[in-house]
Design a protein around this motif. Structure first.
Motif, PDB file in Angstrom:
ATOM      1  N   GLY A  87       0.885  -1.164  -0.058  1.00 25.90           N
ATOM      2  CA  GLY A  87      -0.054  -0.088  -0.046  1.00 25.90           C
ATOM      3  C   GLY A  87       0.719   1.133  -0.010  1.00 25.90           C
ATOM      4  N   HIS A  88       2.210   1.144  -0.272  1.00 27.43           N
ATOM      5  CA  HIS A  88       3.042   2.455  -0.258  1.00 27.43           C
ATOM      6  C   HIS A  88       3.273   2.894  -1.916  1.00 27.43           C
ATOM      7  CE1 HIS A  88       3.820   1.743   3.831  1.00 27.43           C
ATOM      8  NE2 HIS A  88       4.434   0.482   3.568  1.00 27.43           N
ATOM      9  N   LYS A  89       3.221   4.384  -1.911  1.00 25.19           N
ATOM     10  CA  LYS A  89       3.475   4.931  -3.085  1.00 25.19           C
ATOM     11  C   LYS A  89       4.966   4.784  -3.504  1.00 25.19           C
ATOM     12  CE  LYS A  89      -0.494   7.753  -4.287  1.00 25.19           C
ATOM     13  NZ  LYS A  89      -1.017   9.374  -4.513  1.00 25.19           N
ATOM     14  N   ALA A  90       5.186   4.340  -4.827  1.00 24.08           N
ATOM     15  CA  ALA A  90       6.640   4.303  -5.075  1.00 24.08           C
ATOM     16  C   ALA A  90       6.821   4.534  -6.536  1.00 24.08           C
ATOM     17  CB  ALA A  90       7.284   2.704  -4.855  1.00 24.08           C
ATOM     18  N   THR A 200       7.438   8.529 -17.922  1.00 26.66           N
ATOM     19  CA  THR A 200       6.072   7.912 -18.524  1.00 26.66           C
ATOM     20  C   THR A 200       5.041   7.267 -17.331  1.00 26.66           C
ATOM     21  OG1 THR A 200       5.320   6.476 -20.111  1.00 26.66           O
ATOM     22  CG2 THR A 200       7.313   5.979 -19.130  1.00 26.66           C
ATOM     23  N   ASP A 201       3.934   7.432 -17.467  1.00 25.81           N
ATOM     24  CA  ASP A 201       3.115   6.860 -16.729  1.00 25.81           C
ATOM     25  C   ASP A 201       2.344   5.611 -17.070  1.00 25.81           C
ATOM     26  OD1 ASP A 201       1.268   8.006 -18.410  1.00 25.81           O
ATOM     27  OD2 ASP A 201       0.275   9.063 -17.116  1.00 25.81           O
ATOM     28  N   GLY A 202       2.931   5.054 -18.239  1.00 21.54           N
ATOM     29  CA  GLY A 202       2.395   3.883 -18.835  1.00 21.54           C
ATOM     30  C   GLY A 202       1.565   4.331 -20.074  1.00 21.54           C
ATOM     31  N   GLU A 307       6.052  17.108  -8.237  1.00 22.91           N
ATOM     32  CA  GLU A 307       4.735  17.085  -8.775  1.00 22.91           C
ATOM     33  C   GLU A 307       4.914  16.392 -10.016  1.00 22.91           C
ATOM     34  OE1 GLU A 307       3.517  21.096  -9.913  1.00 22.91           O
ATOM     35  OE2 GLU A 307       2.068  20.290 -11.228  1.00 22.91           O
ATOM     36  N   ILE A 308       6.000  16.297 -10.543  1.00 19.16           N
ATOM     37  CA  ILE A 308       5.945  14.846 -11.905  1.00 19.16           C
ATOM     38  C   ILE A 308       5.815  13.648 -11.427  1.00 19.16           C
ATOM     39  CG2 ILE A 308       7.146  14.260 -13.834  1.00 19.16           C
ATOM     40  CD1 ILE A 308       8.460  17.055 -13.829  1.00 19.16           C
ATOM     41  N   PHE A 309       6.493  13.465 -10.332  1.00 17.43           N
ATOM     42  CA  PHE A 309       6.901  12.033  -9.835  1.00 17.43           C
ATOM     43  C   PHE A 309       5.436  11.442  -9.267  1.00 17.43           C
ATOM     44  CE2 PHE A 309      11.416  12.110  -8.070  1.00 17.43           C
ATOM     45  CZ  PHE A 309      12.009  11.765  -9.191  1.00 17.43           C
ATOM     46  N   GLU A 310       4.706  12.465  -8.533  1.00 20.20           N
ATOM     47  CA  GLU A 310       3.234  12.137  -8.202  1.00 20.20           C
ATOM     48  C   GLU A 310       2.458  11.854  -9.270  1.00 20.20           C
ATOM     49  OE1 GLU A 310       2.739  15.479  -5.220  1.00 20.20           O
ATOM     50  OE2 GLU A 310       1.955  13.738  -4.181  1.00 20.20           O
ATOM     51  N   ALA A 311       2.363  12.470 -10.446  1.00 23.71           N
ATOM     52  CA  ALA A 311       1.590  12.634 -11.545  1.00 23.71           C
ATOM     53  C   ALA A 311       1.870  11.164 -12.266  1.00 23.71           C
ATOM     54  CB  ALA A 311       1.825  13.643 -12.421  1.00 23.71           C
ATOM     55  N   VAL A 312       3.049  10.771 -12.267  1.00 19.87           N
ATOM     56  CA  VAL A 312       3.510   9.596 -12.951  1.00 19.87           C
ATOM     57  C   VAL A 312       2.816   8.162 -12.008  1.00 19.87           C
ATOM     58  CG1 VAL A 312       5.352   7.903 -13.280  1.00 19.87           C
ATOM     59  CG2 VAL A 312       5.529  10.329 -14.122  1.00 19.87           C
ATOM     60  N   VAL A 313       3.033   8.350 -10.863  1.00 21.16           N
ATOM     61  CA  VAL A 313       2.361   7.136 -10.133  1.00 21.16           C
ATOM     62  C   VAL A 313       0.854   7.381  -9.898  1.00 21.16           C
ATOM     63  CG1 VAL A 313       2.310   6.403  -7.684  1.00 21.16           C
ATOM     64  CG2 VAL A 313       4.506   7.167  -8.480  1.00 21.16           C
ATOM     65  N   ASP A 314       0.270   8.467 -10.185  1.00 18.35           N
ATOM     66  CA  ASP A 314      -1.258   8.366 -10.283  1.00 18.35           C
ATOM     67  C   ASP A 314      -1.635   8.386 -11.650  1.00 18.35           C
ATOM     68  OD1 ASP A 314      -1.028   8.811  -7.614  1.00 18.35           O
ATOM     69  OD2 ASP A 314      -1.387  10.993  -7.606  1.00 18.35           O
ATOM     70  N   GLU A 315      -0.806   8.009 -12.528  1.00 15.46           N
ATOM     71  CA  GLU A 315      -1.136   7.996 -13.978  1.00 15.46           C
ATOM     72  C   GLU A 315      -2.140   9.197 -14.510  1.00 15.46           C
ATOM     73  OE1 GLU A 315      -2.684   4.169 -14.757  1.00 15.46           O
ATOM     74  OE2 GLU A 315      -1.265   3.168 -13.478  1.00 15.46           O
TER      75      GLU A 315
END
Ligand code: AMP
Ligand code: GLY
Length: 424
Positions: A87-90, A200-202, A307-315
């Motif tokens: 359940g951790h964000k990575a 890239t977020d996929g 902000e970019i890291f979070e946006a990638v993880v959250d797609e």
């Protein structure tokens, strides 16, 4: 928010320096860090190649809301999978997606299947078959150990004799350990090389500013291959036309291919490219930020990295506008005498008065008896920004002259390469 960054090299120091600028980030932990990182983050000593140990540490530190996994080994070993399962964000690709770097056979087959331009190749896991092929193939030829080999598993063979010796070293003598159980034998390509890292977020892929690495230990690209002796950004021969070609023929097809294979890639996807007479071709993929590319790329980033890291993880990367500075950046790596072969550690480092805008990025450094000492082959990178590459280069070299330790050496020609290649 408190953030954990995994890794201990120059790349991680550069990532942490960029995260420090984010208003979103409060405290940073580094696993394991180095002497430079220790000045701006709290270093923790956990074996980051052990997914369970990493996740146990994060479980025990509920103040950590986000983990950034930067090196290739923990990615290939599934650190992101373990963190996500708890359940951790990575930030970083999971184990399945990290195969794009961890197995050259996987990445070559992916490119062939999806028509992504790369050097022609054959894959062998049997020594006799590889030998028979190399006895008649075109020369020069390139041999690549399949697995991770610290950037050293590639042999460029200019004669058939070298190629036959190379096959033997990799497959029989196990020079690169099990990484050489399988070997890719590849067509030799020519042209200027460029590293294009991307977020890239996929689904969405956004290229970063370009950079050029200098992999050989000595000036004029002579000497042994290293992890990288210096970088500059941007690449003068990579303009809008090439960027469009790369987006259409390489970046989007790769991201879509990974999706189609059921291995969507989220994180930093690094495209090692060559501008050949027949167009842009992929030399290699990495599943992470490059080192020392990151040291010249992130100082040019105007957008908040967190902000970019979070946006990638959250797609939701399509929602972020990513902007870059004008001008250029140069990084000169200061190395220990003997690197990339045997070298001594524990040499005291002295740093004179540097201009305010010089950024020193630590790689192999430690504190011993209260003194800053060397602790690796690549010790630190001296980074400078300027209006042009030449301007940045002069500043970086002026600063490098003020740093010393016993045995220190550095290349004198970082930033000169490709000067004569046609600009775009
Ligand atoms: P890699 O570890 O895949 O990045 O390869 C290390 C270096 O070997 C690259 O940066 C290139 O300079 C060189 N190289 C790799 N593949 C080829 C190729 N097919 N043709 C020419 N040079 C290559
Ligand atoms: N500088 C090349 C790499 O990070 O693999």
């Amino acid at each position: 928010m408190n953030v954990l960054v995994i890794g201990n090299g120059g790349r991680e120091h550069a990532v942490i320096q960029a995260l420090k600028k984010s208003p979103k980030v409060e405290k940073i932990y580094a696993m394991k860090g180095n002497a430079g990182i220790a000045q701006i983050a709290e270093c923790v000593d956990v074996n980051y190649c052990d997914p369970k140990a990493v996740a146990d540490w994060v479980d025990a530190h509920p103040d950590v809301a986000f983990t950034v996994v930067t090196p290739d080994d923990p990615l290939a070993l599934g650190v992101v999978d373990e963190l996500e399962s708890r359940g951790h964000k990575a930030f970083g690709p999971n184990k399945a997606a990290a195969q794009i770097e961890a197995s050259k056979a996987f990445s070559k087959n992916l490119m062939k299947k999806y028509g992504i331009p790369t050097a022609a190749y054959e894959i062998f896991d049997d020594y006799e078959a590889a030998k028979a092929y190399v006895e008649t193939c075109d020369i020069p030829v390139v041999l690549k150990a399949d697995g991770l080999a610290l950037g050293k598993g590639v042999l460029i063979c200019m004669t058939r004799e070298e190629a036959l010796d190379g096959i033997k070293e990799m497959m029989l003598d196990k020079k690169f350990g099990s990484a050489g159980n399988k070997v890719v034998v590849e067509e030799f390509l020519e042209g200027p090389e460029v590293s294009v890292l991307s977020f890239t977020d996929g689904k969405t892929v956004v290229p970063m500013i370009t950079s050029c690495d200098h992999k050989r230990a000595k000036d004029n690209d002579e000497g042994l291959n290293t992890g990288g002796m210096g970088t500059f950004s941007p690449a003068p021969f990579y303009g809008e036309k090439t960027a469009k070609e790369v987006m259409e023929k390489i970046m989007l097809p790769t991201v879509k291919a990974m999706q189609a294979e059921g291995r969507p890639f989220k994180g930093v996807l690094y495209f090692g490219l060559m501008k050949t007479k027949k167009g842009m071709k992929v030399i290699e993929y990495n599943s992470r930020f490059g080192d020392p590319e990151t040291q010249v790329v992130l100082p040019m980033l105007k957008t908040d990295l967190m902000e970019i890291f979070e946006a990638v993880v959250d797609e939701r990367l399509d929602e972020v506008k990513i902007e870059w500075s004008d001008g250029a950046c140069v990084c000169v790596v200061l190395a220990s005498g003997g690197y990339p072969e045997a070298y001594e550690k524990g040499k005291e480092i002295t740093i004179g008065d540097l201009e305010k805008d010089i950024v020193v990025v630590h790689a192999g450094t430690a504190i011993k008896d209260g003194k800053l000492v060397t602790a690796g082959g690549r010790v630190m990178g001296v980074c400078a920004k300027g209006d042009t590459i030449e301007d940045a280069r002069k500043k970086a070299y002026a600063a490098a002259e003020k740093i010393s330790f016993e045995g220190m050496y550095y290349r004198k020609d970082i930033g000169i390469k490709y000067r004569d290649v046609e600009r775009e």
